[in-house]
Design an enzyme around this catalytic site. Structure first.
Site, mmCIF file in Angstrom:
data_model
loop_
_atom_site.group_PDB
_atom_site.id
_atom_site.type_symbol
_atom_site.label_atom_id
_atom_site.label_comp_id
_atom_site.label_asym_id
_atom_site.label_seq_id
_atom_site.Cartn_x
_atom_site.Cartn_y
_atom_site.Cartn_z
ATOM 1 N N ASN A 9 -12.370 -0.502 -5.366
ATOM 2 C CA ASN A 9 -12.198 -0.742 -6.793
ATOM 3 C C ASN A 9 -13.349 -1.621 -7.293
ATOM 4 O O ASN A 9 -13.486 -2.757 -6.860
ATOM 5 C CB ASN A 9 -10.855 -1.431 -7.050
ATOM 6 C CG ASN A 9 -10.741 -1.989 -8.449
ATOM 7 O OD1 ASN A 9 -11.291 -1.437 -9.400
ATOM 8 N ND2 ASN A 9 -10.028 -3.094 -8.571
ATOM 9 N N GLU A 54 -0.889 -15.754 -11.565
ATOM 10 C CA GLU A 54 0.043 -14.829 -12.205
ATOM 11 C C GLU A 54 1.501 -15.210 -11.949
ATOM 12 O O GLU A 54 2.415 -14.492 -12.346
ATOM 13 C CB GLU A 54 -0.234 -13.396 -11.735
ATOM 14 C CG GLU A 54 -1.580 -12.889 -12.180
ATOM 15 C CD GLU A 54 -1.865 -11.450 -11.771
ATOM 16 O OE1 GLU A 54 -0.971 -10.788 -11.205
ATOM 17 O OE2 GLU A 54 -2.986 -10.993 -12.040
ATOM 18 N N CYS A 72 -6.417 -4.890 -8.158
ATOM 19 C CA CYS A 72 -6.267 -4.567 -6.740
ATOM 20 C C CYS A 72 -5.747 -5.770 -5.946
ATOM 21 O O CYS A 72 -5.210 -5.602 -4.855
ATOM 22 C CB CYS A 72 -7.578 -4.044 -6.164
ATOM 23 S SG CYS A 72 -8.988 -5.119 -6.411
ATOM 24 N N HIS A 73 -5.870 -6.971 -6.528
ATOM 25 C CA HIS A 73 -5.363 -8.161 -5.847
ATOM 26 C C HIS A 73 -3.834 -8.169 -5.764
ATOM 27 O O HIS A 73 -3.259 -8.922 -4.996
ATOM 28 C CB HIS A 73 -5.861 -9.437 -6.557
ATOM 29 C CG HIS A 73 -5.418 -9.565 -7.975
ATOM 30 N ND1 HIS A 73 -6.109 -8.957 -9.013
ATOM 31 C CD2 HIS A 73 -4.364 -10.199 -8.536
ATOM 32 C CE1 HIS A 73 -5.491 -9.238 -10.160
ATOM 33 N NE2 HIS A 73 -4.428 -9.985 -9.892
ATOM 34 N N TYR A 106 0.839 -1.201 0.000
ATOM 35 C CA TYR A 106 0.000 0.000 0.000
ATOM 36 C C TYR A 106 0.874 1.252 0.000
ATOM 37 O O TYR A 106 0.535 2.258 -0.614
ATOM 38 C CB TYR A 106 -0.953 -0.003 1.203
ATOM 39 C CG TYR A 106 -2.009 -1.071 1.098
ATOM 40 C CD1 TYR A 106 -3.162 -0.867 0.347
ATOM 41 C CD2 TYR A 106 -1.844 -2.300 1.719
ATOM 42 C CE1 TYR A 106 -4.125 -1.854 0.232
ATOM 43 C CE2 TYR A 106 -2.808 -3.292 1.608
ATOM 44 C CZ TYR A 106 -3.939 -3.066 0.860
ATOM 45 O OH TYR A 106 -4.889 -4.045 0.745
#
Length: 161
Positions: free
Chosen positions: A120, A155, A128-129, A97
């Site tokens: 979001n 990912e 946002c993950h 963050y």
């Protein structure tokens, strides 16, 4: 503006997709509490949704690491700046963050960035993950922490804790 919606069966559960002629307004898992009550007209043949589903299929099958779908999410100027910064987090990477606050040029706004991140409306596509705690720990995700973990693993980010 005419709002439309459809549903998508993802490997992580049913997703509601909302959009208009300008782009996507929202992508929500069933557990999201930010999904509006009024979604508009159900339109499974809307071309934006056809393309969104194709890109999501490619993402979940490992063939896509960057979305090209236009996003037209509604939010405050601050939220918009955070959501734009989220789109700059590279596929397979995570930011804290604090890094996100630094990216928008407001390093003292860590808590506000966290709140904007949580609001979001276009999950997965506005990633946002990919935001985690400064200590490397997974933190809250409106779609559920288990989904956040699954998206990061998809990912190729296996260093999460």
């Amino acid at each position: 503006m005419i709002k439309r919606f459809t549903y998508y069966n993802s490997p992580l559960g049913i997703v509601t997709i909302q959009g208009c002629d300008d782009g996507l307004l929202g992508v929500w898992f069933e557990t999201h509490t930010t999904k509006p009550e009024e979604l508009g007209l159900q339109d499974d043949a809307f071309p934006l949704f056809t393309e969104t589903k194709r890109e999501l299929d490619d993402y979940f099958s490992g063939k896509l690491n960057h979305f090209s779908i236009p996003v037209a999410a509604e939010g405050t100027p601050f939220q918009q700046s955070v959501w734009q910064a989220l789109m700059r987090i590279p596929f397979g990477e995570t930011w804290s963050y604090q890094q996100l606050a630094d990216e928008i040029g407001n390093p003292k706004a860590v808590r506000a960035v966290g709140l904007a991140n949580g609001k979001n409306p276009v999950s997965i596509i506005v990633p946002c993950h990919r935001v985690i705690g400064k200590n490397g720990k997974l933190t809250g995700y409106a779609g559920g922490v288990e989904r956040k973990s699954a998206l990061l693993k998809l990912e190729g980010n296996l260093s999460i804790s």
